[in-house]
Design a protein around this motif. Structure first.
Motif, mmCIF file in Angstrom:
data_model
loop_
_atom_site.group_PDB
_atom_site.id
_atom_site.type_symbol
_atom_site.label_atom_id
_atom_site.label_comp_id
_atom_site.label_asym_id
_atom_site.label_seq_id
_atom_site.Cartn_x
_atom_site.Cartn_y
_atom_site.Cartn_z
ATOM 1 N N MET A 25 2.198 10.795 9.334
ATOM 2 C CA MET A 25 3.028 9.826 8.628
ATOM 3 C C MET A 25 2.456 8.429 8.809
ATOM 4 S SD MET A 25 7.142 9.378 8.854
ATOM 5 C CE MET A 25 8.008 8.290 7.715
ATOM 6 N N THR A 26 2.515 7.619 7.751
ATOM 7 C CA THR A 26 1.933 6.286 7.767
ATOM 8 C C THR A 26 2.866 5.278 8.426
ATOM 9 O OG1 THR A 26 0.688 6.742 5.735
ATOM 10 C CG2 THR A 26 1.019 4.430 6.333
ATOM 11 N N HIS A 27 2.328 4.498 9.375
ATOM 12 C CA HIS A 27 3.038 3.383 9.987
ATOM 13 C C HIS A 27 2.048 2.223 10.080
ATOM 14 C CE1 HIS A 27 6.596 5.700 11.018
ATOM 15 N NE2 HIS A 27 5.797 6.644 11.504
ATOM 16 N N ILE A 28 2.438 1.066 9.530
ATOM 17 C CA ILE A 28 1.517 -0.061 9.409
ATOM 18 C C ILE A 28 2.098 -1.277 10.125
ATOM 19 C CG2 ILE A 28 0.297 -1.589 7.809
ATOM 20 C CD1 ILE A 28 0.703 0.658 5.675
ATOM 21 N N GLU A 51 4.348 1.243 -2.521
ATOM 22 C CA GLU A 51 4.283 2.644 -2.105
ATOM 23 C C GLU A 51 4.552 2.824 -0.616
ATOM 24 O OE1 GLU A 51 0.564 2.054 -4.800
ATOM 25 O OE2 GLU A 51 1.857 0.843 -3.492
ATOM 26 N N LEU A 52 4.227 1.794 0.177
ATOM 27 C CA LEU A 52 4.329 1.934 1.629
ATOM 28 C C LEU A 52 5.198 0.837 2.254
ATOM 29 C CD1 LEU A 52 0.599 2.810 2.505
ATOM 30 C CD2 LEU A 52 2.545 4.369 2.383
ATOM 31 N N VAL A 110 -13.716 -10.307 -1.923
ATOM 32 C CA VAL A 110 -13.118 -9.116 -1.329
ATOM 33 C C VAL A 110 -14.107 -7.986 -1.571
ATOM 34 C CG1 VAL A 110 -11.246 -7.429 -1.374
ATOM 35 C CG2 VAL A 110 -10.736 -9.879 -1.651
ATOM 36 N N LEU A 111 -14.551 -7.361 -0.481
ATOM 37 C CA LEU A 111 -15.561 -6.312 -0.577
ATOM 38 C C LEU A 111 -15.066 -5.050 0.111
ATOM 39 C CD1 LEU A 111 -18.721 -8.434 0.335
ATOM 40 C CD2 LEU A 111 -17.829 -7.929 -1.951
ATOM 41 N N ALA A 112 -15.226 -3.921 -0.580
ATOM 42 C CA ALA A 112 -14.862 -2.616 -0.030
ATOM 43 C C ALA A 112 -15.697 -1.569 -0.746
ATOM 44 C CB ALA A 112 -13.370 -2.343 -0.218
ATOM 45 N N VAL A 171 -7.061 -7.065 -0.680
ATOM 46 C CA VAL A 171 -7.547 -6.672 0.645
ATOM 47 C C VAL A 171 -6.485 -5.865 1.399
ATOM 48 C CG1 VAL A 171 -6.862 -8.772 1.894
ATOM 49 C CG2 VAL A 171 -8.869 -7.487 2.638
ATOM 50 N N LEU A 172 -5.199 -6.211 1.228
ATOM 51 C CA LEU A 172 -4.143 -5.474 1.928
ATOM 52 C C LEU A 172 -4.085 -4.020 1.477
ATOM 53 C CD1 LEU A 172 -1.594 -5.307 3.748
ATOM 54 C CD2 LEU A 172 -0.278 -5.992 1.734
ATOM 55 N N ARG A 173 -4.071 -3.796 0.186
ATOM 56 C CA ARG A 173 -3.934 -2.431 -0.323
ATOM 57 C C ARG A 173 -5.097 -1.564 0.139
ATOM 58 N NH1 ARG A 173 -0.229 -1.181 -3.976
ATOM 59 N NH2 ARG A 173 -1.526 0.493 -4.824
ATOM 60 N N GLN A 174 -6.295 -2.083 0.040
ATOM 61 C CA GLN A 174 -7.448 -1.270 0.418
ATOM 62 C C GLN A 174 -7.533 -1.085 1.933
ATOM 63 O OE1 GLN A 174 -10.958 -1.839 -2.563
ATOM 64 N NE2 GLN A 174 -9.898 -3.817 -2.438
ATOM 65 N N SER A 175 -7.049 -2.063 2.682
ATOM 66 C CA SER A 175 -7.011 -1.907 4.141
ATOM 67 C C SER A 175 -6.040 -0.825 4.563
ATOM 68 C CB SER A 175 -6.624 -3.236 4.799
ATOM 69 O OG SER A 175 -7.606 -4.222 4.572
ATOM 70 N N CYS A 176 -5.052 -0.541 3.708
ATOM 71 C CA CYS A 176 -4.052 0.496 3.999
ATOM 72 C C CYS A 176 -4.356 1.808 3.278
ATOM 73 C CB CYS A 176 -2.662 -0.007 3.616
ATOM 74 S SG CYS A 176 -2.105 -1.415 4.596
ATOM 75 N N GLY A 177 -5.559 1.920 2.723
ATOM 76 C CA GLY A 177 -5.975 3.158 2.087
ATOM 77 C C GLY A 177 -5.471 3.351 0.681
ATOM 78 N N LEU A 178 -4.972 2.289 0.033
ATOM 79 C CA LEU A 178 -4.481 2.371 -1.338
ATOM 80 C C LEU A 178 -5.466 1.715 -2.299
ATOM 81 C CD1 LEU A 178 -0.732 1.418 -0.795
ATOM 82 C CD2 LEU A 178 -1.675 3.706 -1.172
ATOM 83 N N PRO A 179 -5.485 2.146 -3.552
ATOM 84 C CA PRO A 179 -6.385 1.513 -4.528
ATOM 85 C C PRO A 179 -5.880 0.133 -4.923
ATOM 86 C CG PRO A 179 -5.004 3.124 -5.621
ATOM 87 C CD PRO A 179 -4.721 3.269 -4.149
ATOM 88 N N ALA A 180 -6.796 -0.734 -5.273
ATOM 89 C CA ALA A 180 -6.464 -2.047 -5.817
ATOM 90 C C ALA A 180 -6.891 -2.094 -7.271
ATOM 91 C CB ALA A 180 -7.168 -3.148 -5.035
#
Length: 407
Positions: A1-4, A21-22, A192-194, A294-303
């Motif tokens: 389960m995701t906890h951020i 989503e989160l 922003v780079l990923a 940057v937040l979404r991608q840091s949490c594993g979500l697409p931007a």
């Protein structure tokens, strides 16, 4: 389960909107009071958050019962703390402590970057003897600043022996460095780079960031992405980052001098979103929200992918400094190309400039290219300065003669 876990700085950030989503998995500890916090797993406003250890202690306690899958921060001053917590708690992803240090400590930063690009000559200062030795080597002017400060805070430019003597009357700090003064315009590159995501935008400061301490208003204006110099700055960013240990996802704010000899010289680079009006200008021109990306991608979500077509217009901003005496900002400048105007309602009367983002009010303008934006910024700045209301004069006028007079 995701906890951020989130250590937040931005007073305007809306986490439920940025990451719906989160949202229910977010445990937010905030430097500023946020408006939209319903639906978050936890929210606490922590006064002086970056200076007190409460957020770190609570994150470690919460992790005993529900291990965190991600830990993020938007605040430069929390990068090392966040990296330390990740390492100690085994939270995957994110920046390592060594990487955070290399972007935060300006001496380490220049040692790393100096392997691949030009930097000003520099030295860490243990005592005033180190400073005088550096001046003997490099000559005046010399910049003295804390190694981990931001926003041009506590920076001093020594231009003469008299300046050095005046500086010697200050309380000595244990976190200082000296560096050679570099002549030239200053540019900034924000990215922003990923993996699979790349957004880079280049801009020029209207004036030197240090100019605010001599009364010059601060501002920034964007370059068009198809400008050859913008591409040159982007290539410089890539060279700099090639020398660093970088996380899988990160924002970057790079500052670069362009010397009269057409050389690019690194000023600084930070592994976070640029401050001041940079996020607002980026949204206006490109439709990219740097914090969200940057937040979404840091949490594993697409931007949302960045645009590929050149923008129709670019933007710029200028901030009017606190005047050091009681004044009131005027209304919105009467120009059709003004996109946004905002007055700092939290500024105390008679406030002085403390750092490069200090402002009484600011304006954002649009234009077809950098030259048009600069011309419009100067017009808007002149109008605002001419229409500041001097509250001291108003209070001293006889009753019945309460006219509004510009400063």
């Amino acid at each position: 389960m995701t906890h951020i876990a989130v250590i937040n700085y931005g007073p305007q950030l809306d986490y439920p909107a940025m990451i719906p989503e989160l949202a229910g998995a977010l445990h937010v500890f905030s430097h500023h009071e946020l408006k939209n916090t319903e639906g978050l797993a936890r929210y606490e406003y922590v006064e002086d958050c970056e200076s007190v250890p409460y957020a770190e202690l609570m994150i470690r306690r919460l992790a005993r019962h529900r291990p965190f899958t991600h830990l993020v921060t938007d605040n430069e001053y929390d990068l090392e703390r966040a990296a330390r917590i990740r390492e100690d708690l085994g939270i995957p992803g994110g920046q390592s402590p060594a990487s955070a240090l290399s972007f935060r400590d300006k001496v380490v930063m220049k040692e790393v970057a100096g392997q691949v690009v030009a930097t000003a000559r520099f030295a860490r200062l243990e005592s005033v003897v180190d400073l005088t030795g550096f001046i003997e080597k490099c000559g005046y002017p010399v910049v003295v600043k804390p190694v981990k400060q931001g926003g041009s805070r506590d920076i001093v430019v020594l231009r003469s022996e008299d300046d050095l003597l005046a500086f010697s009357r200050r309380h000595w700090r244990e976190d200082l460095m000296a560096e050679e003064f570099i002549e030239g315009r200053m540019y900034h590159v924000d990215a922003v780079l990923a993996d699979g995501y790349r957004f880079v935008a280049s801009s020029r400061y209207l004036r030197s960031c240090l100019g605010v301490f001599s009364g010059q208003n601060n501002g920034s204006l964007q370059l068009r992405p198809d400008d050859p110099f913008a591409r040159r700055l982007e290539e410089f960013l890539d060279r700099v980052l090639g020398a660093f240990d970088t996380p899988d996802v990160s924002a970057y704010h790079l500052e670069v001098f362009h010397t009269p000899d057409d050389e690019l010289v690194l000023c600084e680079i930070a592994s976070r979103v640029g401050g001041d009006r940079i996020p607002a200008l980026t949204r206006a021109t490109y439709g990219v929200d740097l914090h969200t990306a940057v937040l979404r991608q840091s949490c594993g979500l697409p931007a949302a992918p960045p645009p590929t077509a050149p923008p129709a217009e670019v933007h710029g901003s200028v901030s009017i400094l606190p005047q050091g005496r009681p004044v009131r900002a005027p209304g919105r400048p009467p120009f059709p190309w003004v996109c946004h105007y905002e007055v700092n309602e939290r500024l105390a009367p008679g406030a002085v400039t403390l750092y490069s983002a200090s402002h009484l009010c600011f304006v954002i303008v649009r234009g077809a290219d950098t030259a048009e934006v600069e011309d419009r910024l100067l017009q808007a700045e002149a109008w605002l300065m001419a229409n500041l209301e001097n509250l001291e004069e108003r209070e001293n006028q006889p009753d019945g003669d309460q006219q509004v007079r510009p400063v």
